[in-house]
Scaffold this motif. Structure first.
Motif, PDB file in Angstrom:
ATOM      1  N   MET A   1       9.886   7.120   5.192  1.00 17.34           N
ATOM      2  CA  MET A   1       8.662   7.480   5.883  1.00 17.34           C
ATOM      3  C   MET A   1       7.470   6.945   5.084  1.00 17.34           C
ATOM      4  O   MET A   1       7.447   7.060   3.871  1.00 17.34           O
ATOM      5  N   ILE A   2       6.501   6.371   5.791  1.00 23.87           N
ATOM      6  CA  ILE A   2       5.345   5.813   5.108  1.00 23.87           C
ATOM      7  C   ILE A   2       4.314   6.909   4.822  1.00 23.87           C
ATOM      8  O   ILE A   2       4.331   7.975   5.433  1.00 23.87           O
ATOM      9  N   THR A   3       3.413   6.625   3.896  1.00 27.73           N
ATOM     10  CA  THR A   3       2.373   7.580   3.535  1.00 27.73           C
ATOM     11  C   THR A   3       1.157   7.406   4.453  1.00 27.73           C
ATOM     12  O   THR A   3       1.048   6.414   5.182  1.00 27.73           O
ATOM     13  N   VAL A  37       9.035  10.477  18.674  1.00 29.56           N
ATOM     14  CA  VAL A  37       8.709   9.585  17.555  1.00 29.56           C
ATOM     15  C   VAL A  37       7.634  10.225  16.667  1.00 29.56           C
ATOM     16  O   VAL A  37       6.601  10.673  17.158  1.00 29.56           O
ATOM     17  N   SER A  38       7.894  10.261  15.374  1.00 23.82           N
ATOM     18  CA  SER A  38       6.891  10.721  14.409  1.00 23.82           C
ATOM     19  C   SER A  38       5.926   9.575  14.136  1.00 23.82           C
ATOM     20  O   SER A  38       6.357   8.455  13.848  1.00 23.82           O
ATOM     21  N   VAL A  39       4.645   9.866  14.234  1.00 24.61           N
ATOM     22  CA  VAL A  39       3.628   8.839  14.024  1.00 24.61           C
ATOM     23  C   VAL A  39       2.522   9.388  13.137  1.00 24.61           C
ATOM     24  O   VAL A  39       2.402  10.595  12.938  1.00 24.61           O
ATOM     25  N   TRP A  40       1.734   8.467  12.624  1.00 21.44           N
ATOM     26  CA  TRP A  40       0.460   8.807  12.016  1.00 21.44           C
ATOM     27  C   TRP A  40      -0.604   8.457  13.045  1.00 21.44           C
ATOM     28  O   TRP A  40      -0.612   7.358  13.577  1.00 21.44           O
ATOM     29  N   LYS A  41      -1.472   9.406  13.357  1.00 18.31           N
ATOM     30  CA  LYS A  41      -2.598   9.171  14.265  1.00 18.31           C
ATOM     31  C   LYS A  41      -3.793   8.832  13.370  1.00 18.31           C
ATOM     32  O   LYS A  41      -4.322   9.689  12.672  1.00 18.31           O
ATOM     33  N   VAL A  42      -4.159   7.560  13.375  1.00 16.90           N
ATOM     34  CA  VAL A  42      -5.192   7.069  12.465  1.00 16.90           C
ATOM     35  C   VAL A  42      -6.495   6.888  13.235  1.00 16.90           C
ATOM     36  O   VAL A  42      -6.560   6.139  14.205  1.00 16.90           O
ATOM     37  N   LYS A  43      -7.521   7.591  12.802  1.00 18.22           N
ATOM     38  CA  LYS A  43      -8.848   7.506  13.424  1.00 18.22           C
ATOM     39  C   LYS A  43      -9.681   6.475  12.667  1.00 18.22           C
ATOM     40  O   LYS A  43      -9.848   6.580  11.448  1.00 18.22           O
ATOM     41  N   VAL A  44     -10.170   5.469  13.382  1.00 18.01           N
ATOM     42  CA  VAL A  44     -11.007   4.429  12.783  1.00 18.01           C
ATOM     43  C   VAL A  44     -12.359   4.469  13.485  1.00 18.01           C
ATOM     44  O   VAL A  44     -12.438   4.338  14.707  1.00 18.01           O
ATOM     45  N   GLU A  45     -13.392   4.670  12.700  1.00 20.04           N
ATOM     46  CA  GLU A  45     -14.737   4.802  13.259  1.00 20.04           C
ATOM     47  C   GLU A  45     -15.711   3.930  12.476  1.00 20.04           C
ATOM     48  O   GLU A  45     -15.795   4.030  11.259  1.00 20.04           O
ATOM     49  N   GLU A  46     -16.422   3.083  13.182  1.00 22.94           N
ATOM     50  CA  GLU A  46     -17.415   2.211  12.566  1.00 22.94           C
ATOM     51  C   GLU A  46     -18.739   2.964  12.483  1.00 22.94           C
ATOM     52  O   GLU A  46     -19.204   3.524  13.473  1.00 22.94           O
ATOM     53  N   VAL A  47     -19.335   2.988  11.284  1.00 19.38           N
ATOM     54  CA  VAL A  47     -20.581   3.705  11.066  1.00 19.38           C
ATOM     55  C   VAL A  47     -21.640   2.712  10.596  1.00 19.38           C
ATOM     56  O   VAL A  47     -21.500   2.116   9.532  1.00 19.38           O
ATOM     57  N   PRO A  48     -22.703   2.509  11.387  1.00 18.88           N
ATOM     58  CA  PRO A  48     -23.767   1.592  10.965  1.00 18.88           C
ATOM     59  C   PRO A  48     -24.456   2.095   9.691  1.00 18.88           C
ATOM     60  O   PRO A  48     -24.598   3.301   9.496  1.00 18.88           O
ATOM     61  N   PRO A  61     -14.822   6.589  18.201  1.00 17.44           N
ATOM     62  CA  PRO A  61     -13.705   6.150  17.352  1.00 17.44           C
ATOM     63  C   PRO A  61     -12.526   5.655  18.184  1.00 17.44           C
ATOM     64  O   PRO A  61     -12.373   6.003  19.352  1.00 17.44           O
ATOM     65  N   VAL A  62     -11.706   4.850  17.552  1.00 19.85           N
ATOM     66  CA  VAL A  62     -10.452   4.387  18.145  1.00 19.85           C
ATOM     67  C   VAL A  62      -9.327   5.022  17.334  1.00 19.85           C
ATOM     68  O   VAL A  62      -9.392   5.079  16.107  1.00 19.85           O
ATOM     69  N   PHE A  63      -8.321   5.508  18.036  1.00 20.87           N
ATOM     70  CA  PHE A  63      -7.165   6.102  17.380  1.00 20.87           C
ATOM     71  C   PHE A  63      -5.994   5.133  17.476  1.00 20.87           C
ATOM     72  O   PHE A  63      -5.699   4.621  18.554  1.00 20.87           O
ATOM     73  N   TYR A  64      -5.340   4.874  16.356  1.00 25.98           N
ATOM     74  CA  TYR A  64      -4.171   3.995  16.307  1.00 25.98           C
ATOM     75  C   TYR A  64      -2.955   4.842  15.980  1.00 25.98           C
ATOM     76  O   TYR A  64      -3.018   5.722  15.116  1.00 25.98           O
ATOM     77  N   PHE A  65      -1.855   4.598  16.682  1.00 25.10           N
ATOM     78  CA  PHE A  65      -0.613   5.324  16.452  1.00 25.10           C
ATOM     79  C   PHE A  65       0.329   4.419  15.665  1.00 25.10           C
ATOM     80  O   PHE A  65       0.745   3.374  16.151  1.00 25.10           O
ATOM     81  N   VAL A  66       0.614   4.835  14.437  1.00 24.53           N
ATOM     82  CA  VAL A  66       1.447   4.043  13.527  1.00 24.53           C
ATOM     83  C   VAL A  66       2.782   4.761  13.349  1.00 24.53           C
ATOM     84  O   VAL A  66       2.814   5.937  12.973  1.00 24.53           O
ATOM     85  N   ASP A  67       3.870   4.059  13.641  1.00 23.85           N
ATOM     86  CA  ASP A  67       5.210   4.621  13.503  1.00 23.85           C
ATOM     87  C   ASP A  67       5.411   5.049  12.054  1.00 23.85           C
ATOM     88  O   ASP A  67       5.239   4.251  11.127  1.00 23.85           O
ATOM     89  N   ALA A  68       5.751   6.308  11.854  1.00 25.73           N
ATOM     90  CA  ALA A  68       5.888   6.853  10.497  1.00 25.73           C
ATOM     91  C   ALA A  68       7.117   6.320   9.776  1.00 25.73           C
ATOM     92  O   ALA A  68       7.208   6.425   8.561  1.00 25.73           O
ATOM     93  N   GLU A  69       8.066   5.743  10.499  1.00 23.44           N
ATOM     94  CA  GLU A  69       9.278   5.221   9.871  1.00 23.44           C
ATOM     95  C   GLU A  69       9.117   3.783   9.379  1.00 23.44           C
ATOM     96  O   GLU A  69       9.553   3.451   8.292  1.00 23.44           O
ATOM     97  N   ASN A  70       8.498   2.921  10.199  1.00 20.46           N
ATOM     98  CA  ASN A  70       8.438   1.504   9.827  1.00 20.46           C
ATOM     99  C   ASN A  70       7.028   0.957   9.608  1.00 20.46           C
ATOM    100  O   ASN A  70       6.878  -0.195   9.240  1.00 20.46           O
TER     101      ASN A  70
END
Length: 86
Positions: A1-3, A37-48, A61-70
């Motif tokens: 599992m990734i960090t 599927v176990s995922v990491w929900k990663v919030k990415v927000e651009e701040v001027p 913000p945009v949320f990215y779903f990253v597979d926690a296994e690979n």
């Protein structure tokens, strides 16, 4: 599992091209599940930043779903909807 840090790195590699180099990108990750599927929900927000930051558009913000296994980005979500890549 990734960090969480590895998940944030994967999301930023996937998302980097559209973000403005002059602005700060805030990133946060939390564990989640999509179906079975176990995922990491990663919030990415651009701040001027800078003296004219108050005039800049503050994008949702945009949320990215990253597979926690690979560590692969398997989807993303914006305020308009969710797109799954697999």
């Amino acid at each position: 599992m990734i960090t969480a840090a590895e998940a944030m790195d994967a999301a930023l590699r996937f998302a980097r091209p559209p973000y403005d180099e002059a602005n700060v990108v805030q990133v946060d990750a939390e564990p989640a599940r999509i179906g079975d599927v176990s995922v990491w929900k990663v919030k990415v927000e651009e701040v001027p930043v800078g003296p004219d930051a108050w005039m800049e558009i503050h994008w949702a913000p945009v949320f990215y779903f990253v597979d926690a296994e690979n560590g692969r980005v398997i989807g993303f979500a914006t305020e308009r909807g969710t797109t799954m890549l697999r």
